[in-house]
Design a protein around this motif. Structure first.
Motif, PDB file in Angstrom:
ATOM      1  N   VAL A  41      47.689 -27.734  30.319  1.00 23.37           N
ATOM      2  CA  VAL A  41      47.696 -26.277  30.505  1.00 23.37           C
ATOM      3  C   VAL A  41      46.295 -25.689  30.320  1.00 23.37           C
ATOM      4  O   VAL A  41      45.536 -26.132  29.450  1.00 23.37           O
ATOM      5  N   ASN A  42      45.957 -24.695  31.131  1.00 30.18           N
ATOM      6  CA  ASN A  42      44.683 -23.973  31.014  1.00 30.18           C
ATOM      7  C   ASN A  42      44.951 -22.471  31.016  1.00 30.18           C
ATOM      8  O   ASN A  42      45.889 -22.009  31.679  1.00 30.18           O
ATOM      9  N   LEU A  43      44.124 -21.729  30.299  1.00 32.28           N
ATOM     10  CA  LEU A  43      44.303 -20.265  30.220  1.00 32.28           C
ATOM     11  C   LEU A  43      42.931 -19.611  30.214  1.00 32.28           C
ATOM     12  O   LEU A  43      42.103 -19.922  29.351  1.00 32.28           O
ATOM     13  N   SER A  44      42.672 -18.703  31.174  1.00 34.04           N
ATOM     14  CA  SER A  44      41.345 -18.062  31.275  1.00 34.04           C
ATOM     15  C   SER A  44      41.460 -16.652  31.840  1.00 34.04           C
ATOM     16  O   SER A  44      42.323 -16.396  32.684  1.00 34.04           O
ATOM     17  N   PRO A  45      40.542 -15.757  31.422  1.00 41.12           N
ATOM     18  CA  PRO A  45      40.555 -14.394  31.965  1.00 41.12           C
ATOM     19  C   PRO A  45      39.659 -14.243  33.200  1.00 41.12           C
ATOM     20  O   PRO A  45      38.613 -14.885  33.287  1.00 41.12           O
ATOM     21  N   PHE A  46      40.060 -13.367  34.103  1.00 38.58           N
ATOM     22  CA  PHE A  46      39.273 -13.077  35.313  1.00 38.58           C
ATOM     23  C   PHE A  46      39.357 -11.578  35.615  1.00 38.58           C
ATOM     24  O   PHE A  46      40.445 -11.016  35.672  1.00 38.58           O
ATOM     25  N   SER A  47      38.192 -10.969  35.814  1.00 34.14           N
ATOM     26  CA  SER A  47      38.189  -9.535  36.136  1.00 34.14           C
ATOM     27  C   SER A  47      37.879  -9.285  37.610  1.00 34.14           C
ATOM     28  O   SER A  47      37.900  -8.140  38.047  1.00 34.14           O
ATOM     29  N   PHE A  48      37.542 -10.347  38.344  1.00 40.93           N
ATOM     30  CA  PHE A  48      37.518 -10.191  39.807  1.00 40.93           C
ATOM     31  C   PHE A  48      38.974 -10.346  40.216  1.00 40.93           C
ATOM     32  O   PHE A  48      39.453 -11.432  40.575  1.00 40.93           O
ATOM     33  N   PHE A  49      39.693  -9.234  40.138  1.00 38.55           N
ATOM     34  CA  PHE A  49      41.160  -9.303  40.215  1.00 38.55           C
ATOM     35  C   PHE A  49      41.726  -7.963  40.656  1.00 38.55           C
ATOM     36  O   PHE A  49      41.233  -6.912  40.246  1.00 38.55           O
ATOM     37  N   GLY A 108      41.152 -29.914  30.108  1.00 38.62           N
ATOM     38  CA  GLY A 108      42.234 -30.547  29.343  1.00 38.62           C
ATOM     39  C   GLY A 108      42.472 -29.856  28.013  1.00 38.62           C
ATOM     40  O   GLY A 108      43.521 -30.032  27.410  1.00 38.62           O
ATOM     41  N   VAL A 109      41.492 -29.042  27.555  1.00 39.16           N
ATOM     42  CA  VAL A 109      41.722 -28.294  26.309  1.00 39.16           C
ATOM     43  C   VAL A 109      42.656 -27.132  26.626  1.00 39.16           C
ATOM     44  O   VAL A 109      42.445 -26.402  27.600  1.00 39.16           O
ATOM     45  N   ASN A 110      43.693 -26.978  25.813  1.00 36.42           N
ATOM     46  CA  ASN A 110      44.666 -25.907  26.033  1.00 36.42           C
ATOM     47  C   ASN A 110      44.196 -24.653  25.286  1.00 36.42           C
ATOM     48  O   ASN A 110      44.217 -24.599  24.061  1.00 36.42           O
ATOM     49  N   GLU A 111      43.763 -23.634  26.049  1.00 34.33           N
ATOM     50  CA  GLU A 111      43.224 -22.413  25.416  1.00 34.33           C
ATOM     51  C   GLU A 111      44.314 -21.569  24.748  1.00 34.33           C
ATOM     52  O   GLU A 111      43.997 -20.670  23.969  1.00 34.33           O
ATOM     53  N   PHE A 112      45.589 -21.829  25.029  1.00 37.01           N
ATOM     54  CA  PHE A 112      46.657 -21.158  24.257  1.00 37.01           C
ATOM     55  C   PHE A 112      46.459 -21.497  22.782  1.00 37.01           C
ATOM     56  O   PHE A 112      46.487 -20.623  21.916  1.00 37.01           O
ATOM     57  N   SER A 113      46.268 -22.805  22.505  1.00 39.80           N
ATOM     58  CA  SER A 113      46.117 -23.241  21.110  1.00 39.80           C
ATOM     59  C   SER A 113      44.788 -22.757  20.554  1.00 39.80           C
ATOM     60  O   SER A 113      44.726 -22.286  19.414  1.00 39.80           O
ATOM     61  N   LYS A 114      43.711 -22.876  21.354  1.00 40.80           N
ATOM     62  CA  LYS A 114      42.380 -22.470  20.886  1.00 40.80           C
ATOM     63  C   LYS A 114      42.371 -21.023  20.415  1.00 40.80           C
ATOM     64  O   LYS A 114      41.720 -20.679  19.433  1.00 40.80           O
ATOM     65  N   ALA A 115      43.073 -20.149  21.176  1.00 45.98           N
ATOM     66  CA  ALA A 115      43.009 -18.717  20.872  1.00 45.98           C
ATOM     67  C   ALA A 115      44.194 -18.237  20.046  1.00 45.98           C
ATOM     68  O   ALA A 115      44.228 -17.076  19.637  1.00 45.98           O
ATOM     69  N   GLY A 116      45.172 -19.107  19.823  1.00 47.58           N
ATOM     70  CA  GLY A 116      46.323 -18.715  19.009  1.00 47.58           C
ATOM     71  C   GLY A 116      47.360 -17.904  19.767  1.00 47.58           C
ATOM     72  O   GLY A 116      48.056 -17.078  19.169  1.00 47.58           O
TER      73      GLY A 116
END
Ligand SMILES: Cc1cc2nc3c(=O)[nH]c(=O)nc-3n(C[C@H](O)[C@H](O)[C@H](O)COP(=O)(O)O)c2cc1C
Length: 298
Positions: A41-49, A108-116
């Motif tokens: 899983v991957n999670l990232s923000p995008f403002s070109f949206f 491969g790092v899951n940013e859900f876990s990284k950011a809580g």
């Protein structure tokens, strides 16, 4: 107004980013979860949206290639492998954790876990939703359009919304999303963000007549159009009326108590005209557009 003008071919990518990020703002932020072919899983923000179509419901966001080494972002790699994503909206109470996920963690790092953040299983797609987000859009990716080959080139991810989940706490009494409750944040240039709340929220009144077309500024008497008192916003409000008031209506309004003092004052015609425009401006601020016109036509 003095303008500074650039030929974009003379700007570095960093200069271009600076001007465009600050000028094209505020930009809504989508918080995108994706999975790769192994289910990571991957999670990232995008403002070109933004949203670009209602029927079919289509959102587009753009992971650019990394400016420093022209490599692809993980979100882009993932949607090319598994053409699905969840677009989660970002409210103020999530913004710092959201920012944390934008750092360059290895693939491969899951940013859900990284950011809580909490993973919530989706109903129609593989990527999980962000439980803390008040609106979660499950999407299939219909197309990915590359906009260039250089570092910083965008990749339009065309995402069709299949399911919408909305936290009931942000709905008003009619079941509509309440802009005061959704408490969105948006991105500007550099490190600047804004919170869509309080005084930054306002409404624009609909045209006064049912056809929805106002007379427009070009139909104004020239003293009104060229007023030194009325602002562009005042002219915009005045232009919404369907017809100007009749001579009889203007005459009747000039006899009301609220106009008496102003019209009885012994002042020269220039000063009187300024006072009338100030009075009209005051009425516009109170939403009394037709009365403002009556004052301007006295
Ligand atoms: C609020 C915010 C908005 C961002 N918008 C974009 C964007 O529109 N396009 C982009 O390529 N990167 C954007 N970024 C940077 C990416 O989030 C960042 O490069 C992230 O590491 C990409 O993750 P990924 O490689 O896991 O896909 C943004 C960052 C933040 C904090």
């Amino acid at each position: 107004m003095r303008l500074k003008t650039f030929d974009t071919s003379s700007l570095t990518s960093t200069e271009m980013q600076g001007y465009l990020h600050y000028a094209i703002a505020p930009r809504p932020i989508c918080f995108v979860s994706t999975v790769d072919k192994n289910g990571e899983v991957n999670l990232s923000p995008f403002s070109f949206f933004n949203v670009f179509s209602i029927n079919p419901p289509i959102c587009v966001f753009s992971p650019t290639s990394r400016m420093r080494d022209n490599t692809a972002k993980h979100t882009l790699e993932n949607v090319l492998e598994i053409p699905q994503c969840v677009i989660n909206v970002v409210s103020y109470d999530m913004v710092q954790q959201t920012y944390l996920t934008s750092k360059d963690y290895p693939r491969g790092v899951n940013e859900f876990s990284k950011a809580g953040f909490t993973e919530l299983a989706s109903e129609t797609v593989k990527p999980p939703r962000v439980a803390e987000s008040t609106v979660q859009l499950e999407c299939v990716v219909n197309d990915v359009i590359s906009l260039g080959k250089n570092g910083g080139a965008g990749n339009l991810v065309i995402a069709e919304v299949k399911r919408i989940h909305i936290n009931e706490d942000i709905l008003d009494a009619y079941g509509k999303i309440d802009p005061h409750k959704i408490d969105l944040v948006a991105r500007l240039g550099g490190d600047w963000y804004c919170r869509v709340t309080g005084d930054s929220l306002f409404k624009i009144a609909k045209p006064i007549d049912s056809t929805g077309i106002g007379i427009g500024v070009d139909a104004f008497p020239k003293e009104v159009k060229n007023s030194n008192v009325l602002t562009g916003n005042d002219l915009g409000l005045l232009g919404l009326v369907k017809n100007l008031p009749s001579d009889e209506e203007v005459e009747a309004f000039s006899k009301t108590d609220e106009m008496k003092e102003l019209l009885d004052a012994t002042i020269d015609s220039h000063t009187r005209a300024i006072h009338l425009h100030l009075k009209a401006k005051h009425l516009l601020d109170k939403g009394r557009v037709m009365d403002a016109w009556k004052v301007l036509l006295i």
